[in-house]
Design an enzyme around this catalytic site. Structure first.
Site, PDB file in Angstrom:
ATOM      1  N   LEU A 281       0.819  -1.215   0.000  1.00 26.42           N
ATOM      2  CA  LEU A 281       0.000   0.000   0.000  1.00 26.42           C
ATOM      3  C   LEU A 281       0.850   1.261   0.000  1.00 26.42           C
ATOM      4  CD1 LEU A 281      -2.765  -0.958   2.620  1.00 26.42           C
ATOM      5  CD2 LEU A 281      -2.914  -1.017   0.118  1.00 26.42           C
ATOM      6  N   GLN A 282       1.879   1.302   0.832  1.00 21.48           N
ATOM      7  CA  GLN A 282       2.757   2.470   0.928  1.00 21.48           C
ATOM      8  C   GLN A 282       4.184   2.006   1.160  1.00 21.48           C
ATOM      9  OE1 GLN A 282      -0.071   4.555   3.952  1.00 21.48           O
ATOM     10  NE2 GLN A 282       1.282   6.154   3.176  1.00 21.48           N
ATOM     11  N   LYS A 303       2.288  -3.294   9.064  1.00 29.25           N
ATOM     12  CA  LYS A 303       3.392  -2.338   9.010  1.00 29.25           C
ATOM     13  C   LYS A 303       4.680  -3.074   9.362  1.00 29.25           C
ATOM     14  CE  LYS A 303       0.846   1.896  10.190  1.00 29.25           C
ATOM     15  NZ  LYS A 303       0.785   3.079  11.099  1.00 29.25           N
ATOM     16  N   ASP A 400       0.423  13.465  17.892  1.00 31.16           N
ATOM     17  CA  ASP A 400       0.741  13.517  16.454  1.00 31.16           C
ATOM     18  C   ASP A 400      -0.523  13.322  15.639  1.00 31.16           C
ATOM     19  OD1 ASP A 400       1.994  13.621  14.036  1.00 31.16           O
ATOM     20  OD2 ASP A 400       3.306  11.897  14.357  1.00 31.16           O
TER      21      ASP A 400
END
Length: 542
Positions: A281-282, A303, A400
């Protein structure tokens, strides 16, 4: 010279004045010892034009009848001007009178002229006032500067003002026709706060509550439609008075200790062989985000890091991936599992449904993002505000917040996620200020920038920037500002401008979040009520 030029040989600022009578019943009672209340709005300073200031429609409440403008030529020679004032409803606000001629020359010394806004009293209304000033710098070259000031005059029924001039300070400002060029003094938008104060006080005359807040200048030309029953106070930011805060500002839980991190990982450990990666995806310099499955039937987001990733990057992936451990809320993407069988490339798993993807990536895709409506934007903001309210109720500060750290599915349901890999996947959102620490500078509040103080209030600030991202399809906030200048930029009162096609009410809600002092920013419970009320308003006729 076009009005968008950064340098200008003239200066200019505006000031409001009001009569001092009836001060006992006035919402400005804390200023009753003065003859009048003044608020100055600077448009140019040190020869630099700030077009940001011209975006504001500054409210002029019913008890303010005059606007004073101070100007001075810095060109050293006389340059002609022409001025025109137009109102949107002559029956409510007849053509304003000025104590200068429509055509003349701007003075070479500092002088003040006045524009009188006297309502007819025919009916209550908000009347748009447009003040246009044209300065001819070089007639032969057709070098002309056009300046447009916008005001919104509030008129009340039967509020006919006296024709006589009874303000001695106003009499002192009557000047002969000017003889020079304008120097629009633009600058410190802190002064806009006082202008907005006047508007807020007008809408809360019937309120008996008395609170004192001090915020930053925001455009709130339709503030009354928020229906939050604002108390009388001197601030550009207010919180919905009918909603008690769910909690005081709680201290952030201490950073994860190695023992706590190890415990969390051991509780969430899954077998690596049960995880299958299907598509990338990324991808960043060292980070990877995959779509995959767990136990062959559960869709997940995975991830991980590349083989060449350093131990520090591996540690950050695990530590930040565990930051929302145990959070159980529909609006939070909490970690599902972790695999550290290969300690050089660990896996962190998150549940994925309905084609879950990164929110910022989604907004940057024109084919998807341009179909998002205002109603859907409010819905997404509301979901995230509830998620953050849940975190804060457990004493957890996110630190964040941004669209890069959220996910969205095909049903436009959004979830807040942790910030693991974000520095690598979205490097443009993070900057170092000479301390070797990558931080989301453009999303940080002033106290976080200056002292690294993070709290629920700093999360509120960042949430306001996130809402701005939603309205602009993930544009970079403060794109024209150097990261090293952000602290001074915020201290001087500058804030993000209202996005195109963003309703005033929605911009007002996000503007609440940018109050200078942490204690003046809203809690997420209060933000949620404001968003819910606006959602109910815009869906009423849909």
């Amino acid at each position: 010279m076009d009005s968008n030029n950064r340098n200008s040989p003239y200066s200019h600022n505006s000031r409001y004045s009001r009569n001092s009578h009836n001060s006992r019943n006035s919402p400005y009672s804390r200023y009753s010892c003065y003859n009048r209340v003044s608020a100055e709005v600077y448009y140019v300073r040190d020869g630099h034009v700030n077009n940001y200031a011209f975006n504001f429609i500054v409210p002029v409440p019913g008890n303010v009848r005059d606007i004073n403008f101070t100007w001075q030529s810095l060109a050293g020679r006389a340059l002609p001007y022409s001025i025109n004032v137009v109102t949107s409803d002559h029956s409510v606000l007849p053509r304003p009178a000025m104590n200068i001629s429509q055509i003349g020359e701007i003075p070479t010394t500092v002088q003040t002229f006045s524009i009188s806004l006297k309502c007819s009293g025919a009916r209550a209304a908000e009347v748009d006032v447009t003040i246009s000033i044209e300065v001819i710098l070089n007639r032969a070259q057709n070098n002309v500067t056009h300046l447009v000031f916008r005001r919104k005059k509030i008129c009340f029924l039967d509020a006919v003002e006296e024709n006589k001039v009874d303000d001695p300070l106003l009499l002192e400002t009557v000047v002969p026709p000017p003889t020079g060029i304008i120097t629009l003094i633009v600058g410190s938008l802190v002064a806009l706060a006082l202008a907005v104060i006047i508007m807020l006080a007008t809408y809360c005359i019937r309120s008996s509550e008395k609170h004192q807040n001090h915020g930053q200048p925001m455009r709130t030309s339709s503030f009354q439609r928020l229906n939050t029953n604002p108390p009388c106070q001197t601030a550009s930011y207010i919180t919905p008075s009918g909603i008690p805060p769910t909690h005081d500002s709680l201290p952030r839980k201490s950073e994860q200790q190695p023992e706590e991190l190890h415990r969390r990982i051991s509780e969430l450990t899954v077998e690596r062989c049960r995880v299958r990666l299907s598509s990338l995806l990324q991808e960043g310099t060292f980070g990877r985000v995959y779509r995959g499955t767990y136990n062959e039937n559960q869709d997940v987001i995975v991830k991980t890091v590349a083989q060449h990733a350093s131990q520090m990057q591996v540690s950050l992936l695990l530590q930040e991936g565990m930051s929302l451990y145990g959070a159980s809320h529909p609006g939070i993407l909490s970690v599902l599992g972790v695999s550290i069988e290969d300690h050089t490339t660990p896996f962190v798993l998150y549940p994925a449904v309905h084609n879950t993807r990164n929110l910022k990536v989604f907004l940057l895709e024109p084919s998807c993002a341009r179909t998002v409506t205002t109603i859907q934007t409010v819905m997404m903001s509301s979901q995230l505000s509830m998620a953050l309210g849940h975190l804060h109720s457990h004493g957890v500060v996110h630190r964040d917040i941004g669209t890069r750290n959220c996910v969205i599915d095909d049903q436009l349901r959004v979830k807040l996620s942790d910030s693991s890999l974000s520095r690598d996947l979205f490097p443009a959102d993070y900057n170092c200020l000479g301390d070797s620490e990558n931080r989301p500078i453009k999303w940080m509040s002033l106290e976080a920038l200056q002292h690294k103080q993070f709290s629920e209030a700093s999360d509120s600030w960042a949430f306001g920037v996130l809402m701005w991202e939603l309205c602009t399809y993930a544009k970079q906030p403060y794109a024209e500002v150097d990261p090293f200048e952000m602290e001074h930029y915020l201290k001087d009162g500058y804030r993000l401008a209202q996005p195109f096609n963003c309703p005033d009410e929605l911009f007002t809600i996000m503007a609440y979040c940018w109050a200078l002092l942490p204690g003046e920013r809203p809690t997420f419970a209060q933000l949620q009520v404001g968003l819910s009320e606006f959602y109910a308003q815009i869906t009423r006729y849909v």
